[in-house]
Design a protein around this motif. Sequence first.
Motif, PDB file in Angstrom:
ATOM      1  N   MET A 225     112.730  34.932  30.901  1.00  0.00           N
ATOM      2  CA  MET A 225     112.845  36.208  30.215  1.00  0.00           C
ATOM      3  C   MET A 225     112.430  37.307  31.185  1.00  0.00           C
ATOM      4  O   MET A 225     111.354  37.249  31.774  1.00  0.00           O
ATOM      5  CB  MET A 225     111.953  36.265  28.973  1.00  0.00           C
ATOM      6  CG  MET A 225     112.075  37.573  28.212  1.00  0.00           C
ATOM      7  SD  MET A 225     111.323  37.569  26.572  1.00  0.00           S
ATOM      8  CE  MET A 225     109.645  37.195  26.944  1.00  0.00           C
ATOM      9  N   VAL A 226     113.315  38.282  31.356  1.00  0.00           N
ATOM     10  CA  VAL A 226     113.064  39.407  32.250  1.00  0.00           C
ATOM     11  C   VAL A 226     113.000  40.659  31.392  1.00  0.00           C
ATOM     12  O   VAL A 226     113.946  40.975  30.669  1.00  0.00           O
ATOM     13  CB  VAL A 226     114.172  39.535  33.319  1.00  0.00           C
ATOM     14  CG1 VAL A 226     113.918  40.735  34.215  1.00  0.00           C
ATOM     15  CG2 VAL A 226     114.305  38.251  34.122  1.00  0.00           C
ATOM     16  N   GLN A 227     111.875  41.375  31.487  1.00  0.00           N
ATOM     17  CA  GLN A 227     111.695  42.610  30.734  1.00  0.00           C
ATOM     18  C   GLN A 227     111.456  43.748  31.716  1.00  0.00           C
ATOM     19  O   GLN A 227     110.700  43.597  32.672  1.00  0.00           O
ATOM     20  CB  GLN A 227     110.489  42.501  29.801  1.00  0.00           C
ATOM     21  CG  GLN A 227     110.647  41.447  28.737  1.00  0.00           C
ATOM     22  CD  GLN A 227     109.367  41.258  27.951  1.00  0.00           C
ATOM     23  OE1 GLN A 227     108.408  40.717  28.455  1.00  0.00           O
ATOM     24  NE2 GLN A 227     109.371  41.725  26.708  1.00  0.00           N
ATOM     25  N   LYS A 228     112.125  44.880  31.465  1.00  0.00           N
ATOM     26  CA  LYS A 228     111.947  46.089  32.282  1.00  0.00           C
ATOM     27  C   LYS A 228     111.709  47.257  31.338  1.00  0.00           C
ATOM     28  O   LYS A 228     112.374  47.364  30.314  1.00  0.00           O
ATOM     29  CB  LYS A 228     113.194  46.381  33.107  1.00  0.00           C
ATOM     30  CG  LYS A 228     113.494  45.414  34.199  1.00  0.00           C
ATOM     31  CD  LYS A 228     114.872  45.681  34.755  1.00  0.00           C
ATOM     32  CE  LYS A 228     114.789  46.152  36.162  1.00  0.00           C
ATOM     33  NZ  LYS A 228     116.096  46.418  36.760  1.00  0.00           N
ATOM     34  N   SER A 229     110.761  48.121  31.707  1.00  0.00           N
ATOM     35  CA  SER A 229     110.495  49.289  30.890  1.00  0.00           C
ATOM     36  C   SER A 229     109.681  50.285  31.689  1.00  0.00           C
ATOM     37  O   SER A 229     108.910  49.916  32.573  1.00  0.00           O
ATOM     38  CB  SER A 229     109.728  48.903  29.626  1.00  0.00           C
ATOM     39  OG  SER A 229     109.475  50.050  28.843  1.00  0.00           O
ATOM     40  N   ALA A 230     109.844  51.561  31.368  1.00  0.00           N
ATOM     41  CA  ALA A 230     108.994  52.590  31.965  1.00  0.00           C
ATOM     42  C   ALA A 230     107.624  52.564  31.306  1.00  0.00           C
ATOM     43  O   ALA A 230     106.647  53.049  31.869  1.00  0.00           O
ATOM     44  CB  ALA A 230     109.636  53.959  31.814  1.00  0.00           C
ATOM     45  N   ASP A 231     107.548  51.970  30.123  1.00  0.00           N
ATOM     46  CA  ASP A 231     106.288  51.869  29.380  1.00  0.00           C
ATOM     47  C   ASP A 231     105.602  50.540  29.675  1.00  0.00           C
ATOM     48  O   ASP A 231     106.160  49.660  30.331  1.00  0.00           O
ATOM     49  CB  ASP A 231     106.561  51.980  27.873  1.00  0.00           C
ATOM     50  CG  ASP A 231     107.264  53.277  27.514  1.00  0.00           C
ATOM     51  OD1 ASP A 231     106.961  54.310  28.150  1.00  0.00           O
ATOM     52  OD2 ASP A 231     108.122  53.250  26.610  1.00  0.00           O
ATOM     53  N   PHE A 232     104.407  50.382  29.125  1.00  0.00           N
ATOM     54  CA  PHE A 232     103.647  49.139  29.260  1.00  0.00           C
ATOM     55  C   PHE A 232     104.397  48.003  28.562  1.00  0.00           C
ATOM     56  O   PHE A 232     104.918  48.178  27.459  1.00  0.00           O
ATOM     57  CB  PHE A 232     102.260  49.312  28.646  1.00  0.00           C
ATOM     58  CG  PHE A 232     101.463  48.048  28.594  1.00  0.00           C
ATOM     59  CD1 PHE A 232     100.892  47.528  29.745  1.00  0.00           C
ATOM     60  CD2 PHE A 232     101.307  47.355  27.397  1.00  0.00           C
ATOM     61  CE1 PHE A 232     100.163  46.351  29.698  1.00  0.00           C
ATOM     62  CE2 PHE A 232     100.586  46.185  27.347  1.00  0.00           C
ATOM     63  CZ  PHE A 232     100.010  45.688  28.500  1.00  0.00           C
ATOM     64  N   ILE A 233     104.432  46.811  29.176  1.00  0.00           N
ATOM     65  CA  ILE A 233     105.082  45.639  28.589  1.00  0.00           C
ATOM     66  C   ILE A 233     103.995  44.638  28.210  1.00  0.00           C
ATOM     67  O   ILE A 233     103.303  44.109  29.095  1.00  0.00           O
ATOM     68  CB  ILE A 233     106.066  44.979  29.574  1.00  0.00           C
ATOM     69  CG1 ILE A 233     107.136  45.971  30.016  1.00  0.00           C
ATOM     70  CG2 ILE A 233     106.698  43.750  28.943  1.00  0.00           C
ATOM     71  CD1 ILE A 233     108.014  45.471  31.139  1.00  0.00           C
ATOM     72  N   PRO A 234     103.815  44.366  26.930  1.00  0.00           N
ATOM     73  CA  PRO A 234     102.813  43.367  26.546  1.00  0.00           C
ATOM     74  C   PRO A 234     103.246  41.978  26.999  1.00  0.00           C
ATOM     75  O   PRO A 234     104.441  41.651  27.011  1.00  0.00           O
ATOM     76  CB  PRO A 234     102.753  43.462  25.022  1.00  0.00           C
ATOM     77  CG  PRO A 234     103.996  44.151  24.616  1.00  0.00           C
ATOM     78  CD  PRO A 234     104.472  44.962  25.773  1.00  0.00           C
ATOM     79  N   ALA A 235     102.278  41.163  27.382  1.00  0.00           N
ATOM     80  CA  ALA A 235     102.570  39.823  27.898  1.00  0.00           C
ATOM     81  C   ALA A 235     102.919  38.866  26.769  1.00  0.00           C
ATOM     82  O   ALA A 235     102.314  38.888  25.708  1.00  0.00           O
ATOM     83  CB  ALA A 235     101.369  39.302  28.667  1.00  0.00           C
ATOM     84  N   LYS A 236     103.918  38.044  27.006  1.00  0.00           N
ATOM     85  CA  LYS A 236     104.225  36.890  26.166  1.00  0.00           C
ATOM     86  C   LYS A 236     103.915  35.685  27.038  1.00  0.00           C
ATOM     87  O   LYS A 236     104.226  35.682  28.229  1.00  0.00           O
ATOM     88  CB  LYS A 236     105.686  36.880  25.743  1.00  0.00           C
ATOM     89  CG  LYS A 236     106.026  37.995  24.785  1.00  0.00           C
ATOM     90  CD  LYS A 236     107.447  37.873  24.289  1.00  0.00           C
ATOM     91  CE  LYS A 236     107.787  39.063  23.436  1.00  0.00           C
ATOM     92  NZ  LYS A 236     108.231  38.724  22.134  1.00  0.00           N
ATOM     93  N   CYS A 237     103.303  34.673  26.459  1.00  0.00           N
ATOM     94  CA  CYS A 237     102.837  33.543  27.245  1.00  0.00           C
ATOM     95  C   CYS A 237     103.358  32.222  26.684  1.00  0.00           C
ATOM     96  O   CYS A 237     103.667  32.120  25.501  1.00  0.00           O
ATOM     97  CB  CYS A 237     101.309  33.503  27.250  1.00  0.00           C
ATOM     98  SG  CYS A 237     100.529  34.997  27.877  1.00  0.00           S
ATOM     99  N   PHE A 238     103.419  31.230  27.547  1.00  0.00           N
ATOM    100  CA  PHE A 238     103.677  29.854  27.144  1.00  0.00           C
ATOM    101  C   PHE A 238     102.386  29.069  27.309  1.00  0.00           C
ATOM    102  O   PHE A 238     101.614  29.321  28.238  1.00  0.00           O
ATOM    103  CB  PHE A 238     104.760  29.205  28.011  1.00  0.00           C
ATOM    104  CG  PHE A 238     106.148  29.728  27.749  1.00  0.00           C
ATOM    105  CD1 PHE A 238     106.654  29.815  26.465  1.00  0.00           C
ATOM    106  CD2 PHE A 238     106.950  30.114  28.796  1.00  0.00           C
ATOM    107  CE1 PHE A 238     107.937  30.298  26.235  1.00  0.00           C
ATOM    108  CE2 PHE A 238     108.230  30.587  28.575  1.00  0.00           C
ATOM    109  CZ  PHE A 238     108.720  30.673  27.287  1.00  0.00           C
ATOM    110  N   ASP A 239     102.165  28.107  26.393  1.00  0.00           N
ATOM    111  CA  ASP A 239     101.037  27.208  26.526  1.00  0.00           C
ATOM    112  C   ASP A 239     101.508  25.786  26.193  1.00  0.00           C
ATOM    113  O   ASP A 239     102.709  25.550  26.042  1.00  0.00           O
ATOM    114  CB  ASP A 239      99.860  27.653  25.652  1.00  0.00           C
ATOM    115  CG  ASP A 239     100.159  27.612  24.162  1.00  0.00           C
ATOM    116  OD1 ASP A 239     101.235  27.103  23.762  1.00  0.00           O
ATOM    117  OD2 ASP A 239      99.323  28.093  23.384  1.00  0.00           O
TER     118      ASP A 239
END
Length: 187
Positions: A72-86
């Motif tokens: 998954m590739v996310q781009k933004s001028a704003d802050f991008i919250p982290a999504k994680c795998f466990d």
Amino acid sequence: MKKSLIVLFFLVSITTFAQKDCEYSSNVKDSIGTYRSTKDYVMHEKVFGNSQTSMFFSLINADGLLSLNFQMVQKSADFIPAKCFDKNSRIYIQLTNGKIISLIGIDQESCGNSIRNSNDNCRILSGYFLFMKDSFEDLKKYPISFFRIKFAGETTDYVAKDVLISEVDKKTYNPDHFFMDYLKCVE
């Protein structure tokens, strides 16, 4: 007789061109073993305002072990919250016949990498998911209706479109037929 041959030729040419060719990002066979990976395929894309999210699947066969590479590739001028795998992360795929296929994440915790270029924040999350042995036949026969990704701390559903025209690379994709078209490339 002539008409029959023309119709037969037409049907054979349609089925020949209708099958997707296998395109690989890696295809290695040496004394250590074999490794084959299909090219990344856009499964979901969302472009809204100044943010963009793209999801890619690719199939991997490493010495007979079949897995799905998720990115998954996310781009933004704003802050991008982290999504994680466990260790509990999963991908659930619902097929049009109603069957749900579960893919199990490998036991590796990852929240991806955050990259900052000139004006944008970028976050790239990758994970590998293993297939259950009894799931291949249904994946080859039936299109995907939707898939659910269980991240660490949240679960998100995505509808698999029959046609997706990417706003990023301007190519046409058929996410609902991904396994039907490409599973044969790594078996």
